[in-house]
Scaffold this motif. Sequence first.
Motif, PDB file in Angstrom:
ATOM      1  N   GLU A   1       0.871  -1.171   0.000  1.00  0.00           N
ATOM      2  CA  GLU A   1       0.000   0.000   0.000  1.00  0.00           C
ATOM      3  C   GLU A   1       0.913   1.227   0.000  1.00  0.00           C
ATOM      4  O   GLU A   1       2.097   1.145   0.346  1.00  0.00           O
ATOM      5  CB  GLU A   1      -0.895  -0.007   1.243  1.00  0.00           C
ATOM      6  CG  GLU A   1      -1.793  -1.234   1.351  1.00  0.00           C
ATOM      7  CD  GLU A   1      -2.801  -1.360   0.227  1.00  0.00           C
ATOM      8  OE1 GLU A   1      -3.305  -0.319  -0.240  1.00  0.00           O
ATOM      9  OE2 GLU A   1      -3.078  -2.490  -0.201  1.00  0.00           O
TER      10      GLU A   1
ATOM     11  N   HIS B   1     -18.002  -0.734   1.540  1.00  0.00           N
ATOM     12  CA  HIS B   1     -17.088  -1.398   0.610  1.00  0.00           C
ATOM     13  C   HIS B   1     -17.785  -2.600  -0.030  1.00  0.00           C
ATOM     14  O   HIS B   1     -18.549  -3.304   0.636  1.00  0.00           O
ATOM     15  CB  HIS B   1     -15.821  -1.889   1.323  1.00  0.00           C
ATOM     16  CG  HIS B   1     -15.030  -0.805   1.974  1.00  0.00           C
ATOM     17  ND1 HIS B   1     -15.241  -0.421   3.284  1.00  0.00           N
ATOM     18  CD2 HIS B   1     -14.032  -0.013   1.507  1.00  0.00           C
ATOM     19  CE1 HIS B   1     -14.397   0.553   3.589  1.00  0.00           C
ATOM     20  NE2 HIS B   1     -13.670   0.821   2.532  1.00  0.00           N
TER      21      HIS B   1
ATOM     22  N   ARG C   1      -7.237  -4.128   4.133  1.00  0.00           N
ATOM     23  CA  ARG C   1      -7.193  -3.085   3.099  1.00  0.00           C
ATOM     24  C   ARG C   1      -7.278  -3.700   1.704  1.00  0.00           C
ATOM     25  O   ARG C   1      -7.941  -3.159   0.815  1.00  0.00           O
ATOM     26  CB  ARG C   1      -5.901  -2.255   3.244  1.00  0.00           C
ATOM     27  CG  ARG C   1      -5.884  -1.388   4.493  1.00  0.00           C
ATOM     28  CD  ARG C   1      -4.838  -0.293   4.402  1.00  0.00           C
ATOM     29  NE  ARG C   1      -3.487  -0.770   4.635  1.00  0.00           N
ATOM     30  CZ  ARG C   1      -2.411   0.022   4.636  1.00  0.00           C
ATOM     31  NH1 ARG C   1      -2.536   1.312   4.404  1.00  0.00           N
ATOM     32  NH2 ARG C   1      -1.205  -0.471   4.870  1.00  0.00           N
ATOM     33  N   LYS C   2      -6.637  -4.849   1.523  1.00  0.00           N
ATOM     34  CA  LYS C   2      -6.680  -5.511   0.213  1.00  0.00           C
ATOM     35  C   LYS C   2      -8.045  -6.155  -0.041  1.00  0.00           C
ATOM     36  O   LYS C   2      -8.494  -6.247  -1.186  1.00  0.00           O
ATOM     37  CB  LYS C   2      -5.550  -6.524   0.121  1.00  0.00           C
ATOM     38  CG  LYS C   2      -4.184  -5.831  -0.020  1.00  0.00           C
ATOM     39  CD  LYS C   2      -3.037  -6.776  -0.019  1.00  0.00           C
ATOM     40  CE  LYS C   2      -1.722  -6.052  -0.343  1.00  0.00           C
ATOM     41  NZ  LYS C   2      -1.352  -5.000   0.597  1.00  0.00           N
TER      42      LYS C   2
ATOM     43  N   ARG D   1     -10.214  -3.370  -1.160  1.00  0.00           N
ATOM     44  CA  ARG D   1      -9.875  -2.928  -2.515  1.00  0.00           C
ATOM     45  C   ARG D   1     -10.314  -3.938  -3.573  1.00  0.00           C
ATOM     46  O   ARG D   1     -10.165  -3.719  -4.766  1.00  0.00           O
ATOM     47  CB  ARG D   1      -8.372  -2.701  -2.644  1.00  0.00           C
ATOM     48  CG  ARG D   1      -7.881  -1.395  -2.066  1.00  0.00           C
ATOM     49  CD  ARG D   1      -6.591  -0.922  -2.712  1.00  0.00           C
ATOM     50  NE  ARG D   1      -5.439  -1.761  -2.433  1.00  0.00           N
ATOM     51  CZ  ARG D   1      -4.763  -2.431  -3.360  1.00  0.00           C
ATOM     52  NH1 ARG D   1      -5.141  -2.401  -4.625  1.00  0.00           N
ATOM     53  NH2 ARG D   1      -3.714  -3.155  -3.028  1.00  0.00           N
TER      54      ARG D   1
ATOM     55  N   VAL E   1      -9.032  -6.971  -3.967  1.00  0.00           N
ATOM     56  CA  VAL E   1      -7.879  -7.735  -4.471  1.00  0.00           C
ATOM     57  C   VAL E   1      -7.961  -9.194  -4.047  1.00  0.00           C
ATOM     58  O   VAL E   1      -7.650 -10.100  -4.815  1.00  0.00           O
ATOM     59  CB  VAL E   1      -6.561  -7.103  -3.978  1.00  0.00           C
ATOM     60  CG1 VAL E   1      -5.364  -7.960  -4.354  1.00  0.00           C
ATOM     61  CG2 VAL E   1      -6.394  -5.699  -4.525  1.00  0.00           C
TER      62      VAL E   1
END
Length: 577
Positions: A307, A490, A553-554, A557, A559
């Motif tokens: 990141e 999210h 966080r991934k 996102r 991912v």
Amino acid sequence: MSKKRKKLGEILYRSKLVDKETLIKAIKEARKNGRRLGEQLIETGKASESQIAKALAHQFGFKYVNLDKVDIPDSAMKLIPDEIRKKHQVLPLEQNNGAMRVIISDPMDLDLLDMLRFRLNCEIEPCLAAPSKIKDRLEDEEEDEFKHSIDEIASSIDATTAELEEAGQSLEATIRKAQEDEGDDGPIIKLVNLLIDEAVRMNASDIHLEPLGDRVRIRYRVDGVCIERDNIPKNMQGPLLARMKILSGIDIGERRLPQDGRIKRHIDNSDIDFRVSTLPAYHGESTVLRILRPDSVNIGIQALGFEQDNYEQFQNIIKRPNGIFLVTGPTGSGKTTTLYSALKELNRPDTKIITAEDPVEYNVQGINQCQVRTEIGLTFDKILRSMLRQAPNVILVGEIRDALVADIAIQAALTGHLVFSTLHTNDAPSAITRLIDMGVKPFLVASSIQAIMAQRLVRVICKKCKAEDKDPDPRFLRLLGIKPQDIKNHTLYKGKGCAACQGTGYKGRMAIFEMLELNNQIRELAFARAPASELRKAARAGGMKTLLDDGKRKVFRGVTTPQEVARVAQSEDLIDE
């Protein structure tokens, strides 16, 4: 005057496959992402591969072939050599009047068509099919070839063994002679070549040959997870393992001791190294081939998965003039790749870099790499002492295994060298207590270490079958500390499973990181021999993001998935402290 070719978007719109709004949006996204329109529509699920292939065939005036309904006979498959079919993903259809019909997936690949005309010495009539359908047909062919090789070998081995017993010859000597006489055409050689080539093309990291009581199990490790490839008959165990030993240059007759060797093969325009390890087990020698790709250390630092905040911190640390930077994690967590990426960033004419490794896995131009050879007394500590007299700027120690190596590395750091190394601990703060437990004095640990980074590898969601996860498993959300309000803010994704990812829903891997940069408080705690739990609390208070935090966080996102982060993160990271 030639007729003007219609645009793909126009063909799709007139065929009512996409509406105007979807088409305009896809064109803008394709331009932004540097993709073709067809690729963008497939990735977003607005059109299938077959629909795009049909539209492209219409656009270029080629024939479209539905491979689900077309049978290609073996005689036709032999029209194009095996290595060309697999490397360029093409299929022969038929040959008439000196022209060959060939199935391809990209009508704009003019270089491929020119190469086929040159290599096959005939006119080429291209037909189009969906890329995944061509890939599936080639894999089916390879599977048939694999099974044919097994049947061919199994049917001849029993008779051969009986003849050897009558003649009083050893199996190993006969296998070696037969393989020398057969060249590359022997069935066992074909089988081994198939195994190795297939594993490389599947992006496997290891090939496992495991003798069991009634069979030999073959597994590939792909993206960190073992996939069972096949089981072959027990009577093929001897010839298969003997061939592997011959290729890797190790003693074919020694079955009582572990042995190590290397194989180098040229596959798809790349020189691939294989590190071979044999280990005597109850049912025979277990053999593992570690696949070492030279391009795996050329991916660049940013592509590792940092990141932005961790990336900037990492760049600052590796450009310091001295101190120790440790990377921790279990075997296979990407520590070597991370350190090599850092060395390649620092590898300039004005910087001298020396490494001590066991073994040297990747050869990097411009770096002095030393191989540990304990059998002649060339150990880590001897290499380290000698390399300090070579006036390096940067030193890489493959692994800190004991207090002696740790002490020399620390002295090097305190005398103006930047030292990179690895350590096997579960998280970053534990590395401090591990060094002290080894016998290194706490004040040396506190004064020499600049930063410690723990890392793991998580599988990345396959782009071909990526879809919104509307019903995520609440157990994994709880483990990651993802709350209901986080879901509202999210979108979570998952892979549905497709041919491109072998049905797993994942393709490729990315690292998650835990970066601990030592500050005054942590140095004081290290000097006072504080336990890892106290060091961890102080690090988090100082802004350290844990493996779990980086994994979340991934996930947000899009991912990777919560399941994947929970699988690789350690249990202590899954507790909300």
